[in-house]
Scaffold this active site. Structure first.
Site, PDB file in Angstrom:
ATOM      1  N   LEU A 157       0.991  -0.970  -0.419  1.00  0.00           N
ATOM      2  CA  LEU A 157       0.170   0.320  -0.201  1.00  0.00           C
ATOM      3  C   LEU A 157       0.558   0.990   0.269  1.00  0.00           C
ATOM      4  O   LEU A 157       1.708   0.960   0.443  1.00  0.00           O
ATOM      5  CB  LEU A 157      -1.219  -0.116   1.329  1.00  0.00           C
ATOM      6  CG  LEU A 157      -1.761  -0.821   1.455  1.00  0.00           C
ATOM      7  CD1 LEU A 157      -2.707  -1.151   2.262  1.00  0.00           C
ATOM      8  CD2 LEU A 157      -2.706  -1.497   0.106  1.00  0.00           C
ATOM      9  N   SER A 158       0.057   2.043  -0.567  1.00  0.00           N
ATOM     10  CA  SER A 158       0.959   3.642  -0.406  1.00  0.00           C
ATOM     11  C   SER A 158       0.895   4.023   0.808  1.00  0.00           C
ATOM     12  O   SER A 158      -0.460   3.670   1.233  1.00  0.00           O
ATOM     13  CB  SER A 158      -0.049   3.940  -1.848  1.00  0.00           C
ATOM     14  OG  SER A 158      -0.902   4.765  -0.976  1.00  0.00           O
ATOM     15  N   PRO A 159       1.508   4.896   1.578  1.00  0.00           N
ATOM     16  CA  PRO A 159       1.905   6.178   2.142  1.00  0.00           C
ATOM     17  C   PRO A 159       0.455   6.277   2.062  1.00  0.00           C
ATOM     18  O   PRO A 159      -0.488   6.295   3.795  1.00  0.00           O
ATOM     19  CB  PRO A 159       2.996   7.003   2.272  1.00  0.00           C
ATOM     20  CG  PRO A 159       3.853   6.165   1.313  1.00  0.00           C
ATOM     21  CD  PRO A 159       3.613   5.284   0.441  1.00  0.00           C
TER      22      PRO A 159
END
Length: 247
Positions: free
Chosen positions: A60-62
Protein backbone atom coordinates in the site's frame (compact mmCIF):
# COMPACT_ATOMS: atom_id res chain seq x y z
CA UNK A 1 19.58 11.02 0.92
CA UNK A 2 19.17 10.23 4.61
CA UNK A 3 16.10 7.94 5.04
CA UNK A 4 15.04 9.96 8.08
CA UNK A 5 14.78 13.05 5.89
CA UNK A 6 12.80 11.10 3.30
CA UNK A 7 10.41 9.95 6.03
CA UNK A 8 9.94 13.52 7.23
CA UNK A 9 9.16 14.65 3.69
CA UNK A 10 6.75 11.75 3.23
CA UNK A 11 4.77 12.53 6.39
CA UNK A 12 4.82 16.27 5.73
CA UNK A 13 3.23 15.56 2.36
CA UNK A 14 0.51 13.38 3.93
CA UNK A 15 -0.28 16.13 6.45
CA UNK A 16 -0.33 18.90 3.85
CA UNK A 17 -3.65 20.47 2.80
CA UNK A 18 -3.09 19.13 -0.71
CA UNK A 19 -3.52 15.54 0.52
CA UNK A 20 -4.96 15.96 4.00
CA UNK A 21 -5.02 12.24 4.77
CA UNK A 22 -3.09 12.34 8.03
CA UNK A 23 -4.20 14.20 11.16
CA UNK A 24 -3.58 11.65 13.94
CA UNK A 25 -0.36 12.68 15.69
CA UNK A 26 0.39 9.16 16.93
CA UNK A 27 0.19 7.80 13.37
CA UNK A 28 2.36 10.65 12.07
CA UNK A 29 5.04 9.94 14.68
CA UNK A 30 4.92 6.21 13.90
CA UNK A 31 5.30 6.76 10.16
CA UNK A 32 8.21 9.10 10.81
CA UNK A 33 9.92 6.40 12.88
CA UNK A 34 9.30 3.22 10.87
CA UNK A 35 12.12 2.64 8.33
CA UNK A 36 9.91 1.92 5.32
CA UNK A 37 12.96 1.26 3.15
CA UNK A 38 13.56 -1.95 5.14
CA UNK A 39 10.34 -3.33 3.63
CA UNK A 40 11.07 -2.43 -0.01
CA UNK A 41 14.12 -2.79 -2.21
CA UNK A 42 14.55 0.78 -3.45
CA UNK A 43 15.34 3.18 -0.60
CA UNK A 44 14.21 6.34 -2.39
CA UNK A 45 11.04 5.00 -4.04
CA UNK A 46 10.05 3.43 -0.71
CA UNK A 47 9.05 6.90 0.52
CA UNK A 48 7.24 7.99 -2.64
CA UNK A 49 3.48 8.09 -2.23
CA UNK A 50 2.76 5.18 -4.55
CA UNK A 51 2.07 1.48 -4.44
CA UNK A 52 4.61 -1.27 -5.01
CA UNK A 53 4.31 -4.92 -5.93
CA UNK A 54 6.23 -7.57 -4.01
CA UNK A 55 5.70 -11.34 -4.33
CA UNK A 56 2.48 -10.79 -6.27
CA UNK A 57 0.93 -8.61 -3.58
CA UNK A 58 0.24 -4.90 -3.54
CA UNK A 59 2.23 -2.89 -1.00
CA UNK A 60 0.00 0.00 0.00
CA UNK A 61 1.01 3.59 -0.63
CA UNK A 62 1.79 5.76 2.43
CA UNK A 63 -1.41 7.76 1.91
CA UNK A 64 -3.51 4.58 1.95
CA UNK A 65 -1.74 3.40 5.09
CA UNK A 66 -2.45 6.75 6.74
CA UNK A 67 -6.16 6.55 5.87
CA UNK A 68 -6.44 3.03 7.27
CA UNK A 69 -4.81 4.02 10.55
CA UNK A 70 -6.88 7.18 10.86
CA UNK A 71 -10.00 5.00 10.74
CA UNK A 72 -8.48 2.38 13.05
CA UNK A 73 -7.85 4.91 15.85
CA UNK A 74 -5.22 2.90 17.72
CA UNK A 75 -4.38 3.60 21.34
CA UNK A 76 -1.33 2.65 23.36
CA UNK A 77 -1.72 -0.85 24.77
CA UNK A 78 -4.31 -2.06 22.25
CA UNK A 79 -4.16 -5.65 21.04
CA UNK A 80 -4.19 -5.51 17.24
CA UNK A 81 -4.73 -8.06 14.49
CA UNK A 82 -3.62 -7.20 10.95
CA UNK A 83 -5.22 -9.43 8.32
CA UNK A 84 -3.06 -9.33 5.23
CA UNK A 85 0.42 -8.87 6.66
CA UNK A 86 1.95 -8.33 3.24
CA UNK A 87 5.56 -7.22 3.59
CA UNK A 88 5.00 -6.21 7.23
CA UNK A 89 5.03 -2.41 6.98
CA UNK A 90 1.60 -1.74 8.46
CA UNK A 91 2.37 -4.14 11.30
CA UNK A 92 5.47 -2.07 12.06
CA UNK A 93 3.45 1.16 12.11
CA UNK A 94 0.97 -0.45 14.50
CA UNK A 95 3.86 -1.67 16.68
CA UNK A 96 5.18 1.88 17.02
CA UNK A 97 1.81 2.96 18.44
CA UNK A 98 0.74 0.04 20.64
CA UNK A 99 4.00 -1.82 21.29
CA UNK A 100 5.30 -4.68 19.18
CA UNK A 101 4.05 -7.45 21.49
CA UNK A 102 0.50 -6.18 21.01
CA UNK A 103 0.57 -6.68 17.24
CA UNK A 104 -0.41 -9.92 15.52
CA UNK A 105 -0.48 -10.33 11.76
CA UNK A 106 -1.63 -13.09 9.44
CA UNK A 107 -1.36 -13.71 5.72
CA UNK A 108 -2.59 -16.54 3.53
CA UNK A 109 0.61 -16.49 1.45
CA UNK A 110 3.48 -18.47 2.95
CA UNK A 111 6.18 -16.57 1.00
CA UNK A 112 4.76 -13.28 2.28
CA UNK A 113 4.77 -14.55 5.87
CA UNK A 114 8.49 -15.31 5.56
CA UNK A 115 9.07 -11.94 3.89
CA UNK A 116 7.19 -10.04 6.59
CA UNK A 117 9.02 -11.83 9.40
CA UNK A 118 12.40 -11.09 7.86
CA UNK A 119 11.55 -7.45 7.17
CA UNK A 120 10.16 -6.85 10.66
CA UNK A 121 13.19 -8.41 12.32
CA UNK A 122 15.57 -6.35 10.19
CA UNK A 123 13.63 -3.18 10.97
CA UNK A 124 13.68 -3.87 14.72
CA UNK A 125 10.16 -5.24 15.29
CA UNK A 126 10.94 -8.89 15.91
CA UNK A 127 8.32 -8.99 18.69
CA UNK A 128 5.48 -8.79 16.16
CA UNK A 129 3.86 -12.19 15.63
CA UNK A 130 3.29 -13.13 11.98
CA UNK A 131 1.53 -16.39 11.16
CA UNK A 132 0.34 -18.11 8.01
CA UNK A 133 -3.48 -18.25 8.21
CA UNK A 134 -6.63 -17.88 6.16
CA UNK A 135 -7.34 -14.25 7.04
CA UNK A 136 -11.10 -14.75 7.07
CA UNK A 137 -10.64 -17.04 10.10
CA UNK A 138 -8.55 -14.54 12.05
CA UNK A 139 -6.37 -15.65 14.93
CA UNK A 140 -8.73 -16.97 17.63
CA UNK A 141 -5.91 -18.16 19.91
CA UNK A 142 -4.99 -14.56 20.68
CA UNK A 143 -8.47 -13.02 20.67
CA UNK A 144 -10.09 -10.79 21.69
CA UNK A 145 -8.56 -7.88 19.79
CA UNK A 146 -9.20 -4.20 20.43
CA UNK A 147 -8.60 -3.42 16.77
CA UNK A 148 -8.61 -5.51 13.60
CA UNK A 149 -7.33 -4.11 10.31
CA UNK A 150 -8.43 -6.01 7.21
CA UNK A 151 -6.13 -4.98 4.36
CA UNK A 152 -8.42 -6.44 1.71
CA UNK A 153 -11.93 -5.78 0.52
CA UNK A 154 -15.01 -7.75 1.57
CA UNK A 155 -18.70 -7.21 1.00
CA UNK A 156 -19.22 -7.75 4.73
CA UNK A 157 -16.72 -8.36 7.53
CA UNK A 158 -16.06 -12.10 7.96
CA UNK A 159 -18.03 -13.33 10.95
CA UNK A 160 -15.02 -14.94 12.71
CA UNK A 161 -13.27 -11.56 12.74
CA UNK A 162 -16.29 -9.85 14.30
CA UNK A 163 -16.44 -12.60 16.92
CA UNK A 164 -12.79 -11.96 17.79
CA UNK A 165 -13.37 -8.28 18.58
CA UNK A 166 -13.29 -7.09 22.18
CA UNK A 167 -16.53 -5.63 23.53
CA UNK A 168 -15.47 -2.12 22.58
CA UNK A 169 -13.40 -3.24 19.58
CA UNK A 170 -13.31 -1.93 16.04
CA UNK A 171 -12.70 -3.58 12.66
CA UNK A 172 -11.59 -1.50 9.68
CA UNK A 173 -11.88 -2.67 6.08
CA UNK A 174 -12.69 -1.53 2.54
CA UNK A 175 -16.33 -2.63 2.34
CA UNK A 176 -18.40 -3.47 -0.73
CA UNK A 177 -17.63 -4.31 -4.33
CA UNK A 178 -17.23 -1.27 -6.58
CA UNK A 179 -16.91 1.33 -5.39
CA UNK A 180 -15.61 0.15 -2.04
CA UNK A 181 -15.80 2.47 0.94
CA UNK A 182 -13.47 2.49 3.92
CA UNK A 183 -15.57 1.40 6.89
CA UNK A 184 -15.03 1.03 10.63
CA UNK A 185 -17.34 -1.54 12.19
CA UNK A 186 -17.69 -1.59 15.96
CA UNK A 187 -18.38 -4.69 18.03
CA UNK A 188 -21.94 -3.50 18.68
CA UNK A 189 -22.66 -3.51 14.94
CA UNK A 190 -22.54 0.26 14.40
CA UNK A 191 -20.32 1.55 11.60
CA UNK A 192 -18.79 4.69 10.13
CA UNK A 193 -17.51 5.39 6.63
CA UNK A 194 -14.40 7.30 5.60
CA UNK A 195 -14.76 7.76 1.87
CA UNK A 196 -13.89 5.63 -1.14
CA UNK A 197 -10.94 3.26 -0.82
CA UNK A 198 -10.46 0.25 -3.10
CA UNK A 199 -8.20 -2.70 -2.33
CA UNK A 200 -7.94 -6.20 -3.75
CA UNK A 201 -10.55 -8.68 -2.47
CA UNK A 202 -9.81 -10.90 0.49
CA UNK A 203 -8.18 -14.12 -0.67
CA UNK A 204 -9.49 -17.38 0.69
CA UNK A 205 -7.77 -20.76 0.97
CA UNK A 206 -6.99 -22.06 -2.50
CA UNK A 207 -6.80 -18.62 -4.13
CA UNK A 208 -3.31 -17.60 -3.07
CA UNK A 209 -0.43 -17.63 -5.52
CA UNK A 210 0.87 -21.14 -6.10
CA UNK A 211 -2.22 -22.89 -4.78
CA UNK A 212 -3.41 -26.05 -6.53
CA UNK A 213 -6.92 -24.66 -6.79
CA UNK A 214 -7.99 -21.03 -6.93
CA UNK A 215 -11.75 -21.12 -6.46
CA UNK A 216 -13.69 -18.69 -4.29
CA UNK A 217 -17.00 -20.39 -5.10
CA UNK A 218 -16.15 -23.52 -3.13
CA UNK A 219 -15.49 -21.51 0.00
CA UNK A 220 -18.62 -19.41 -0.45
CA UNK A 221 -20.71 -22.57 -0.81
CA UNK A 222 -19.29 -23.89 2.45
CA UNK A 223 -20.07 -20.64 4.24
CA UNK A 224 -23.65 -20.58 2.98
CA UNK A 225 -24.10 -24.21 3.97
CA UNK A 226 -22.91 -23.44 7.48
CA UNK A 227 -25.25 -20.49 7.75
CA UNK A 228 -28.19 -22.63 6.66
CA UNK A 229 -27.25 -25.37 9.11
CA UNK A 230 -27.07 -22.90 11.98
CA UNK A 231 -30.32 -21.12 11.13
CA UNK A 232 -33.47 -22.26 12.94
CA UNK A 233 -36.60 -21.75 10.92
CA UNK A 234 -39.86 -23.63 10.56
CA UNK A 235 -40.58 -27.00 12.10
CA UNK A 236 -37.02 -27.66 13.35
CA UNK A 237 -37.30 -24.93 15.99
CA UNK A 238 -39.19 -27.20 18.36
CA UNK A 239 -39.32 -30.97 18.39
CA UNK A 240 -42.65 -32.43 19.44
CA UNK A 241 -42.66 -35.76 21.23
CA UNK A 242 -45.93 -37.13 19.91
CA UNK A 243 -45.78 -40.27 22.07
CA UNK A 244 -45.68 -38.10 25.20
CA UNK A 245 -48.71 -36.13 23.93
CA UNK A 246 -50.72 -39.35 23.41
CA UNK A 247 -50.07 -40.50 26.96
Amino acid sequence: MDPAVLREDMVDGLESPAKGVLTDEAVAIAMRDVPRHEFLEDDRSAYADREHEVLETRVLSPSTVARLFEALALEDGDDVLIVGAGVGYTAAVAAEIVGEHGVHAVDISRPLVFEARANLERAGYEGVLVDRRDGASGLPEYAPFDRILLEAAAVDPPRPLLEQLADDGRLVLPRGTQPQRLAAVDADGSSDEFGVLSLDPLLLEGEQSGAVERNRTNREDLEYARQRAESRTGWEQEWIEWEDRIR
